[in-house]
Design a protein around this motif. Structure first.
Motif, short mmCIF file in Angstrom:
data_model
loop_
_atom_site.label_atom_id
_atom_site.label_comp_id
_atom_site.label_asym_id
_atom_site.label_seq_id
_atom_site.Cartn_x
_atom_site.Cartn_y
_atom_site.Cartn_z
N PHE A 37 36.04 52.10 49.13
CA PHE A 37 36.72 50.82 48.86
C PHE A 37 35.68 49.72 48.66
N PHE A 40 34.45 49.75 45.18
CA PHE A 40 35.39 49.12 44.25
C PHE A 40 35.29 47.60 44.34
N ALA A 41 35.20 47.10 45.59
CA ALA A 41 35.10 45.66 45.78
C ALA A 41 33.83 45.14 45.13
N ALA A 43 32.38 46.35 42.63
CA ALA A 43 32.60 46.34 41.18
C ALA A 43 33.33 45.07 40.75
N LYS A 44 34.09 44.48 41.67
CA LYS A 44 34.78 43.23 41.37
C LYS A 44 33.91 42.02 41.71
N LEU A 327 40.69 38.64 46.40
CA LEU A 327 41.26 39.86 45.82
C LEU A 327 42.75 39.87 46.15
N PRO A 328 43.61 40.38 45.26
CA PRO A 328 45.03 40.43 45.60
C PRO A 328 45.27 41.24 46.87
N ALA A 330 47.42 43.33 47.66
CA ALA A 330 47.76 44.74 47.45
C ALA A 330 46.53 45.61 47.27
N SER A 331 45.34 45.00 47.12
CA SER A 331 44.12 45.79 46.98
C SER A 331 43.88 46.71 48.17
N ASN A 333 45.78 48.56 49.52
CA ASN A 333 46.39 49.86 49.29
C ASN A 333 45.34 50.90 48.95
N VAL A 334 44.27 50.46 48.28
CA VAL A 334 43.19 51.38 47.93
C VAL A 334 42.55 51.92 49.20
N MET A 336 43.82 52.00 52.21
CA MET A 336 44.77 52.84 52.93
C MET A 336 44.86 54.22 52.28
N ALA A 337 44.94 54.23 50.96
CA ALA A 337 45.05 55.50 50.25
C ALA A 337 43.81 56.36 50.48
N MET A 338 42.63 55.74 50.50
CA MET A 338 41.41 56.52 50.70
C MET A 338 41.41 57.17 52.09
#
Lengths: 352, 303
Positions: A37, A40-41, A43-44, A327-328, A330-331, A333-334, A336-338
């Motif tokens: 995660f 990804f962050a 990357a943003k 970051l929104p 809902a981000s 969720n990434v 949590m999913a991981m």
């Protein structure tokens, strides 16, 4: 002669303790998910370390910590709603819809009675209505499963959308609050009928007690009663259960009804403890996150509590993402999913 | 009015159709992917973003397919490589898609693109009734007309299809013939994701011409249900997808005519229709299910 005496001892059969093997994997899960995660962050253009520091700091705030507990109590109930049918081999993906129906039933009873009857009576009636409503909603799926063999995972999933449409139908027209400035929402529940707060002015309500009672009750039912045992037999091998004379159909339906009632209770706790009125999007994916919490806990009632706390904390940290890292929400969720991907991917293997 | 609804049915059903065709392949190989919803979402965002950056919706479709396929690969690795539960993993993959698209999609909310334009087919478009319903759409809709029979041919008339169905029914047989059932399943799941991505692309670059968080609104779930509803047959999925599209098109069409029908009652219609169809087709469905898939559902003998 002495040589033969120092022969190595015959090899002991190796006892594999799954629990001991599980822990290193949990540690890996806990590490792998934030790393991915964080990537990804990054990357943003967000500094991952600062982001995590903000997330942790936000959870240390007493107000936020209370909110985590409030969310966790709803999640515990939503997760138990999945765990009970799962023990019998049923997949209840319909927590979201059952929560909505629970909240709708509670609101219906609440709106009619809260200005006429004393608060505790109203609350009791709402609890009953929510549990019956949730159970009935889940019962439809169980009934279809038994009569026409439609898979319950698909029907419960589809019924989530129907439940949400029912709620919207009600709050856009018949139950719409006339003094709500045109917002599609029902009239707020009277103060007396709300779940009492622990600290005046705080957010922590007695819903956590409800969740705690449900947790212990389900644990006891599952591990200390004949019903729980029979449920596990059905879940383990339905054919064997049937031949052993168990009434498989009844057990499947009751497990689903109990699950639905728990989800309905989650709807009540969220409605009478936090929201006080029905509004679009009020359930905030509790049903789906509860489903994941139950899988995270391998459907064991007591582990559900820690899984729910973890996921509630992650979801709460999402709000800090929005404020601090832009970051929104809902981000998360990434993240949590991981966590779940790693856990799902590793626990299953250890069972083999 | 009826023409409007049916036209809307074809237009709105196309995204679901692509996803359902892809999911048919995956389920025929024995893997159910609830993450189809996530693949559609990532496909929708990737297509929208690439269309916005390059100005070409075709580049967008390619990107959408790639994004959908990548997300499906996550599902495949978990389910096939790590033997994780298919339904739970599918939901997790959906959450992954939700999170990723909200993370990277915020920049594209409200951004204008040059979307797919409707291209009326010469001559055919002038046929009364059928013309507007079927032949005045964007190219992706026409693509789906070709894709559905192509997938039917692939599954039922080609060696590749035999291999795919073999992987779903009896993996061991494939092994005996020197094929790898796992490889076939990987490819089938990723293909399913690619097509779901194309479906998402249709949604964002031809149907809604916009990107917003959670824009698929359960269409991926509908696609999964549709596959079962169609008893794993690609051509039956076409009818089902248009039925959904029509149900989606019905409420705006009624409202445009000032018929005061409650919007939410109509919104629930597609889901009710699916459940009703599952009930009616119940018996045939359970016989038609690929063997490997029945094992996933662990269809306990319901007595």
């Amino acid at each position: 002669m002495t040589d033969t005496l120092v022969r190595p001892a015959p090899e002991q059969p190796k006892i594999v303790d799954n629990r001991a093997k599980l822990w290193p994997r949990v540690v890996v899960a806990v590490l792998a998910a934030p790393v991915i995660f964080g990537a990804f962050a990054a990357a943003k253009g967000v500094d991952p370390l600062a982001m995590y520091a903000d997330m942790v700091r936000s959870l240390a705030d007493p107000a936020q910590a209370q909110t985590v507990l409030v969310r966790a109590s709803v999640l515990v109930l939503a997760a138990l709603a999945v765990a009970v049918p799962a023990r019998a081999g049923l997949l209840n993906v319909g927590g979201e819809g059952q929560i909505v129906i629970g909240a709708v039933c509670a609101a219906g009873v609440g709106l009619v009675t809260d200005q006429r009857l004393p608060g505790p009576v109203v609350l009791t009636l709402m609890i009953v209505a929510a549990m019956v409503g949730g159970a009935a909603w889940a019962g439809i799926a169980a009934g279809l499963r038994l009569t026409v063999k439609v898979n319950e995972a698909i029907t419960t999933l589809l019924m989530n959308f129907i439940a949400i449409d029912i709620m919207l139908l009600l709050i856009y027209d018949p139950w719409k609050d006339a003094s709500g400035f045109g917002q599609p929402a029902s009239r707020p529940l009277e103060d007396t009928a709300r779940l009492p707060l622990f600290v005046p002015g705080g957010t922590l309500n007695t819903g956590i007690v409800v969740a705690g009672i449900a947790l212990v009750a389900i644990w006891w039912l599952m591990s200390r009663t004949g019903w729980g045992f029979r449920l596990r037999v059905v879940g383990g091998n339905p054919e064997a259960a049937r031949r052993a004379g168990l009434r498989v159909g009844t057990l499947l339906v009751t497990s689903m009804l109990v699950g639905g009632a728990l989800a309905g209770l989650a709807g009540l706790v969220h409605f009478a403890g936090t929201e006080f009125k029905l509004r679009p999007g009020m359930t905030a994916n509790f049903g789906y996150v509860g489903f994941l919490a139950s899988w995270l806990a391998l459907h064991r009632p007591l582990r559900v509590a820690s899984a729910a706390l973890l996921l509630a904390a992650i979801a709460m940290a999402g709000d800090s993402l929005q404020i601090d890292a832009n970051l929104p929400a809902a981000s998360v969720n990434v993240l949590m999913a991981m966590v779940l991907l790693v856990v799902l991917g590793f626990t299953r293997r250890s069972k083999k | 009015m009826i023409v409007d609804v049916l036209t809307g049915g074809v237009r709105g059903g196309t995204a679901i159709l692509y996803a359902a065709l892809g999911e048919t392949i995956a389920e025929r190989a024995g893997v159910i992917n609830l993450g189809t919803e996530g693949s559609m979402l990532t496909g929708a965002l990737a297509a929208y973003a690439v269309t916005a950056e390059t100005g070409s919706p075709w580049a967008g479709v390619v990107a959408g397919a790639a994004a959908g396929g990548l997300l499906a690969l996550v599902h495949a690795v978990m389910v096939l490589g790590r033997a994780a539960n298919q339904l739970a993993t599918g939901l997790v993959v959906l959450f992954l898609g939700l999170g990723l698209t909200s993370m990277f999609g915020a920049a594209y909310v409200g951004r204008a693109i040059s979307p797919f334009q409707p291209y009326p087919v010469p001559l055919l478009a002038d046929i009364p009734w059928l013309g507007p319903i079927f032949f005045q759409h964007d190219p992706l809709v026409y693509g789906s007309y070709l894709l559905a029979p192509a997938i039917w041919w692939l599954l039922y008339r080609s060696r590749v299809g035999l291999t795919i169905r073999g992987a779903g029914e009896r993996g061991e047989v494939l092994t005996a013939y020197g094929h790898s059932p796992q490889l076939v399943r990987y490819l089938a799941v990723v293909t399913g994701g690619l097509l779901a991505g194309v479906g998402g692309a249709h949604l964002s670059t031809a149907y809604a011409n916009a990107w917003f968080e959670g824009m698929t609104a359960g269409r991926g779930f509908i696609a999964v249900a549709l596959v079962i509803f169609a008893a794993w047959h690609p051509l039956r999925a076409v009818g089902g997808a248009y039925l959904f599209g029509a149900a989606l098109a019905l409420s705006p069409a009624l409202q445009a005519r000032g018929l005061g029908f409650n919007q939410f009652a109509l919104d629930a219609l597609p889901y009710l229709v699916t459940i009703a169809a599952l009930v009616l087709l119940g018996r045939r469905r359970s016989n038609a299910a690929p063997e490997g898939l029945s094992r996933v559902f662990e269809l306990t003998p319901a007595k």
